[in-house]
Scaffold this active site. Structure first.
Site, PDB file in Angstrom:
ATOM      1  N   ARG A 223      39.880  28.724 -49.231  1.00  3.96           N
ATOM      2  CA  ARG A 223      40.710  27.697 -48.577  1.00  3.96           C
ATOM      3  C   ARG A 223      41.497  28.350 -47.447  1.00  3.96           C
ATOM      4  O   ARG A 223      42.248  29.309 -47.698  1.00  3.96           O
ATOM      5  CB  ARG A 223      41.713  27.097 -49.569  1.00  3.96           C
ATOM      6  CG  ARG A 223      41.104  26.568 -50.856  1.00  3.96           C
ATOM      7  CD  ARG A 223      40.524  25.186 -50.680  1.00  3.96           C
ATOM      8  NE  ARG A 223      39.765  24.790 -51.855  1.00  3.96           N
ATOM      9  CZ  ARG A 223      40.186  23.918 -52.772  1.00  3.96           C
ATOM     10  NH1 ARG A 223      41.377  23.373 -52.649  1.00  3.96           N
ATOM     11  NH2 ARG A 223      39.406  23.600 -53.785  1.00  3.96           N
ATOM     12  N   GLU A 225      44.236  28.201 -46.201  1.00  2.00           N
ATOM     13  CA  GLU A 225      45.608  27.710 -46.391  1.00  2.00           C
ATOM     14  C   GLU A 225      46.471  28.253 -45.253  1.00  2.00           C
ATOM     15  O   GLU A 225      46.640  29.463 -45.138  1.00  2.00           O
ATOM     16  CB  GLU A 225      46.182  28.224 -47.721  1.00  2.00           C
ATOM     17  CG  GLU A 225      45.437  27.784 -48.957  1.00  2.00           C
ATOM     18  CD  GLU A 225      45.738  26.355 -49.336  1.00  2.00           C
ATOM     19  OE1 GLU A 225      46.643  25.757 -48.715  1.00  2.00           O
ATOM     20  OE2 GLU A 225      45.049  25.841 -50.238  1.00  2.00           O
ATOM     21  N   ARG A 231      51.955  30.019 -54.643  1.00  3.80           N
ATOM     22  CA  ARG A 231      50.885  29.527 -55.523  1.00  3.80           C
ATOM     23  C   ARG A 231      49.554  29.243 -54.835  1.00  3.80           C
ATOM     24  O   ARG A 231      48.681  28.608 -55.410  1.00  3.80           O
ATOM     25  CB  ARG A 231      51.353  28.295 -56.273  1.00  3.80           C
ATOM     26  CG  ARG A 231      51.779  27.149 -55.386  1.00  3.80           C
ATOM     27  CD  ARG A 231      52.440  26.154 -56.266  1.00  3.80           C
ATOM     28  NE  ARG A 231      52.503  24.831 -55.711  1.00  3.80           N
ATOM     29  CZ  ARG A 231      52.688  23.757 -56.453  1.00  3.80           C
ATOM     30  NH1 ARG A 231      52.753  23.857 -57.746  1.00  3.80           N
ATOM     31  NH2 ARG A 231      52.783  22.586 -55.901  1.00  3.80           N
ATOM     32  N   HIS A 232      49.416  29.707 -53.598  1.00  2.00           N
ATOM     33  CA  HIS A 232      48.143  29.519 -52.892  1.00  2.00           C
ATOM     34  C   HIS A 232      47.547  30.849 -52.464  1.00  2.00           C
ATOM     35  O   HIS A 232      48.250  31.711 -51.944  1.00  2.00           O
ATOM     36  CB  HIS A 232      48.352  28.658 -51.638  1.00  2.00           C
ATOM     37  CG  HIS A 232      48.625  27.228 -51.948  1.00  2.00           C
ATOM     38  ND1 HIS A 232      49.895  26.731 -52.032  1.00  2.00           N
ATOM     39  CD2 HIS A 232      47.784  26.204 -52.218  1.00  2.00           C
ATOM     40  CE1 HIS A 232      49.832  25.436 -52.337  1.00  2.00           C
ATOM     41  NE2 HIS A 232      48.557  25.096 -52.462  1.00  2.00           N
ATOM     42  N   GLU A 375      50.312  22.373 -61.085  1.00  2.00           N
ATOM     43  CA  GLU A 375      48.959  21.841 -61.293  1.00  2.00           C
ATOM     44  C   GLU A 375      48.002  23.016 -61.453  1.00  2.00           C
ATOM     45  O   GLU A 375      47.920  23.863 -60.577  1.00  2.00           O
ATOM     46  CB  GLU A 375      48.566  21.010 -60.067  1.00  2.00           C
ATOM     47  CG  GLU A 375      47.123  20.577 -60.041  1.00  2.00           C
ATOM     48  CD  GLU A 375      46.555  20.556 -58.621  1.00  2.00           C
ATOM     49  OE1 GLU A 375      47.198  20.016 -57.705  1.00  2.00           O
ATOM     50  OE2 GLU A 375      45.453  21.127 -58.447  1.00  2.00           O
ATOM     51  N   SER A 378      42.274  20.142 -61.448  1.00  2.99           N
ATOM     52  CA  SER A 378      42.082  18.755 -61.065  1.00  2.99           C
ATOM     53  C   SER A 378      40.627  18.390 -61.200  1.00  2.99           C
ATOM     54  O   SER A 378      39.746  19.251 -61.296  1.00  2.99           O
ATOM     55  CB  SER A 378      42.655  18.463 -59.680  1.00  2.99           C
ATOM     56  OG  SER A 378      41.869  19.058 -58.724  1.00  2.99           O
ATOM     57  N   ARG A 426      46.084  30.619 -61.093  1.00  3.53           N
ATOM     58  CA  ARG A 426      47.253  29.788 -61.443  1.00  3.53           C
ATOM     59  C   ARG A 426      47.493  29.782 -62.942  1.00  3.53           C
ATOM     60  O   ARG A 426      48.632  29.833 -63.401  1.00  3.53           O
ATOM     61  CB  ARG A 426      47.046  28.357 -60.964  1.00  3.53           C
ATOM     62  CG  ARG A 426      47.272  28.230 -59.502  1.00  3.53           C
ATOM     63  CD  ARG A 426      47.916  26.909 -59.162  1.00  3.53           C
ATOM     64  NE  ARG A 426      47.902  26.779 -57.719  1.00  3.53           N
ATOM     65  CZ  ARG A 426      47.844  25.640 -57.073  1.00  3.53           C
ATOM     66  NH1 ARG A 426      47.787  24.503 -57.750  1.00  3.53           N
ATOM     67  NH2 ARG A 426      47.859  25.617 -55.760  1.00  3.53           N
TER      68      ARG A 426
HETATM   69  P1  AMO Z   1      41.237  21.354 -56.320  1.00  6.15           P
HETATM   70  O1  AMO Z   1      41.162  21.495 -54.851  1.00  6.15           O
HETATM   71  O2  AMO Z   1      42.406  20.609 -56.850  1.00  6.15           O
HETATM   72  O3  AMO Z   1      39.934  20.568 -56.854  1.00  6.15           O
HETATM   73  O4  AMO Z   1      41.144  22.771 -57.009  1.00  6.15           O
HETATM   74  C1  AMO Z   1      41.069  22.905 -58.423  1.00  6.15           C
HETATM   75  C2  AMO Z   1      42.059  23.928 -58.915  1.00  6.15           C
HETATM   76  O5  AMO Z   1      41.839  25.178 -58.252  1.00  6.15           O
HETATM   77  C3  AMO Z   1      43.083  25.822 -58.012  1.00  6.15           C
HETATM   78  N1  AMO Z   1      43.254  26.026 -56.569  1.00  6.15           N
HETATM   79  C4  AMO Z   1      43.873  27.075 -56.007  1.00  6.15           C
HETATM   80  N2  AMO Z   1      44.453  28.163 -56.549  1.00  6.15           N
HETATM   81  C5  AMO Z   1      44.997  29.072 -55.712  1.00  6.15           C
HETATM   82  N3  AMO Z   1      44.984  28.963 -54.370  1.00  6.15           N
HETATM   83  C6  AMO Z   1      44.420  27.881 -53.778  1.00  6.15           C
HETATM   84  N4  AMO Z   1      44.402  27.801 -52.443  1.00  6.15           N
HETATM   85  C7  AMO Z   1      43.825  26.886 -54.606  1.00  6.15           C
HETATM   86  N5  AMO Z   1      43.188  25.723 -54.380  1.00  6.15           N
HETATM   87  C8  AMO Z   1      42.847  25.224 -55.573  1.00  6.15           C
HETATM   88  C9  AMO Z   1      44.180  24.922 -58.577  1.00  6.15           C
HETATM   89  C10 AMO Z   1      43.506  23.572 -58.601  1.00  6.15           C
HETATM   90  O6  AMO Z   1      44.042  22.734 -59.593  1.00  6.15           O
HETATM   91  N6  AMO Z   1      36.346  20.253 -56.618  1.00  6.15           N
HETATM   92  C11 AMO Z   1      37.652  19.934 -57.141  1.00  6.15           C
HETATM   93  C12 AMO Z   1      37.678  19.992 -58.660  1.00  6.15           C
HETATM   94  C13 AMO Z   1      36.879  18.911 -59.337  1.00  6.15           C
HETATM   95  O7  AMO Z   1      37.074  17.750 -58.988  1.00  6.15           O
HETATM   96  O8  AMO Z   1      36.095  19.240 -60.253  1.00  6.15           O
HETATM   97  C14 AMO Z   1      38.665  20.933 -56.553  1.00  6.15           C
HETATM   98  O9  AMO Z   1      38.338  21.942 -55.971  1.00  6.15           O
HETATM   99  O10 AMO Z   1      44.476  25.346 -59.894  1.00  6.15           O
END
Ligand code: AMO
Length: 464
Positions: A223, A225, A231-232, A375, A378, A426
């Site tokens: 990502r 970001e 937390r990212h 979170e 998801s 996380r």
């Molecule tokens: P989402 O984007 O919510 O859903 O990502 C799912 C989980 O991945 C973790 N996460 C991250 N952790 C750290 N840094 C980040 N940049 C980051 N982005 C996400 C979080 C988050 O809850 N495809 C969907 C899932 C699905 O629908 O099955 C998805 O990627 O804990």
């Protein structure tokens, strides 16, 4: 060399004993191999604490043997295992009743002088230093322990997924399009074409539902970001499950079941680490509700925030970070649970593959799992009708041609299906109550760092 010859050769070399096994070898001669942790000099004698993968042991040495040994030197020590006198027993380590009296020390590798003291129980460093020297700081027992917990999370997840009958799959991370939203995607120079780093294993796990029905994967997700938060990460690890022939309520049961199984594994396997980190036992729900995780729709959760915490976010399309903290507080107080499931996020705020609720299409059959204020998961039930999916892609201003391979899977028959994804770092962070997600990644990547600080590496390059 003949097999007899090689046997003769090896039989002359003393076999290595793992440090923990020295407990069974009192009064015997052993050879241990490991890293010097601490050196304590007392005039003409001294002590070394030596660590290997099984544990730590104190080694008594005469001064001449100690030479210039210092922390992180790699050594093999031959000596006798002795019982310690009663008053010198160290109850804090499993080898606390014994020590080795060294007769010979072989140095396998000399370490450079350390930039900081690694001998304490905690490694009290600022985060940038902790990461600047990552390959060294990971050796500290308390830092290393974080990744034993992470291993237990992975193990618990795999076990739970296998119990569900999921097949483990490995999916690509070079992809043709963005799945989770356009802005946060890393573009890739791919010969003379455009490609992207995958934001999630999403599309591939869905494509594999008609193949295996139930799948799981541990995958890297990228990502872009654009902000630095606690937390990212720009490279995160996702633990994904996708299940066919399923309805919304069953999906909720499954995700909550996997979360509980996964974290119970952590408690079973890493109880000692959890107490060392001083974290509370995980609350799996009050006995009254038999371990039930409370569930609210987004709008109901926002009502709780309004009534109990006085913030009116009832029209927002998502929870704020503070909402997540407060809802978990509420869940723990009212329901004895560190978890909380939030459902029915606005359809427009969710990715194109999310199924709108047929009863109220403004909201979707989606969910987040909150854990200790954040979170961690998801997911959703997915659109499984080909035409509805094409329309959903178009409605979000994207071109269905970019999803050709994905759409094929739906064209040729897709059962009702859904799934979810946990963020490994996380979960690790909140199991251990770490202040920053970077501590929960072996080699974290963010806007400012790919191993080394990017500002520093560009400075080095421009100096060259
Ligand atoms: P989402 O984007 O919510 O859903 O990502 C799912 C989980 O991945 C973790 N996460 C991250 N952790 C750290 N840094 C980040 N940049 C980051 N982005 C996400 C979080 C988050 O809850 N495809 C969907 C899932 C699905 O629908 O099955 C998805 O990627 O804990």
């Amino acid at each position: 060399m003949s097999s007899t010859g090689s046997y003769w050769y090896y039989s002359n070399i003393m076999e290595r004993t793992l440090i923990l096994d020295c407990n069974k070898k009192i009064n015997e001669k052993v050879k241990i191999c490991g890293f010097v942790q601490v050196r304590r000099d007392h005039g003409k004698i001294g002590f070394l604490d030596i660590m290997d993968r099984s544990g730590l042991i104190q080694v008594f040495c005469k001064g001449e043997l100690l030479g210039d040994l210092h922390p992180q030197d790699v050594v093999c020590i031959t000596g006798t295992v002795n019982k310690r006198p009663e008053n010198l027993v160290n109850k804090n380590i499993p080898t606390g009743e014994i020590e080795i009296s060294a007769e010979e020390i072989e140095i396998l590798s000399k370490a450079a002088e350390l930039p900081f003291d690694m001998g304490g129980k905690d490694l009290n460093l600022q985060l940038p230093t902790l990461l600047d020297f990552r390959s060294l700081t990971l050796r500290h027992p308390k830092v290393k322990a974080i990744f034993k917990v992470q291993e237990a999370i992975l193990k618990g997840f795999r076990k739970a997924a296998e119990d569900l009958g999921c097949t483990e799959i490995v999916v690509p991370t070079i992809v043709a399009g963005a799945t989770e939203g356009g802005a946060e995607v890393f573009k890739l120079e791919y010969f003379e074409h455009k490609a992207y780093l995958s934001q999630s294993p999403q599309l591939y796990k869905q494509m594999l539902v008609p193949v295996f029905e139930r799948v799981f994967t541990v995958a890297k997700a990228y990502r872009a970001e654009p902000s630095v938060t606690t937390r990212h990460l720009t490279e995160a690890t996702q633990l994904d499950i996708e299940v066919g022939f399923i309805e919304f309520e069953e999906l909720l049961e499954i995700l909550e079941g996997v979360a509980v199984k996964m974290l119970k594994t952590v408690e079973e396997e890493c109880g000692e680490v959890l107490s060392e980190f001083g974290v509370e036992k995980i609350a799996f729900g009050s006995p009254r509700e038999a371990g039930k995780i409370p569930r609210l729709t987004l709008r109901e959760a926002q009502e709780v925030i309004f009534k109990e915490f006085g913030r009116d976010n009832r029209k927002e399309k998502d929870l704020t970070p503070q909402d997540e903290v407060d809802l978990c507080k509420w869940s723990l107080e009212k329901h004895g649970s560190d978890f909380m499931t939030i459902t029915h996020f606005p359809t427009k705020a969710k990715p194109f593959y999310t199924m709108p609720d047929p009863k109220d299409p403004e909201y979707s059959l989606s969910y987040d799992l909150l854990f200790r204020g954040v979170e961690v998961l998801s997911g959703s039930q997915r659109i499984n009708d080909y035409q509805q999916l094409v329309d959903s892609i178009k409605n979000r201003g994207m071109n269905p041609d970019s999803f050709e391979m994905y759409l094929q899977a739906f064209k040729f028959g897709m059962p009702p299906e859904g799934g979810f994804s946990f963020g490994l770092e996380r979960v690790t962070m909140h199991v251990l109550n770490l202040a920053n997600i970077r501590e929960a990644s072996l080699f974290p990547r963010d806007m400012e760092r790919v191993d080394v600080r990017l500002s520093q590496s560009s400075k080095v390059k421009s100096q060259k």
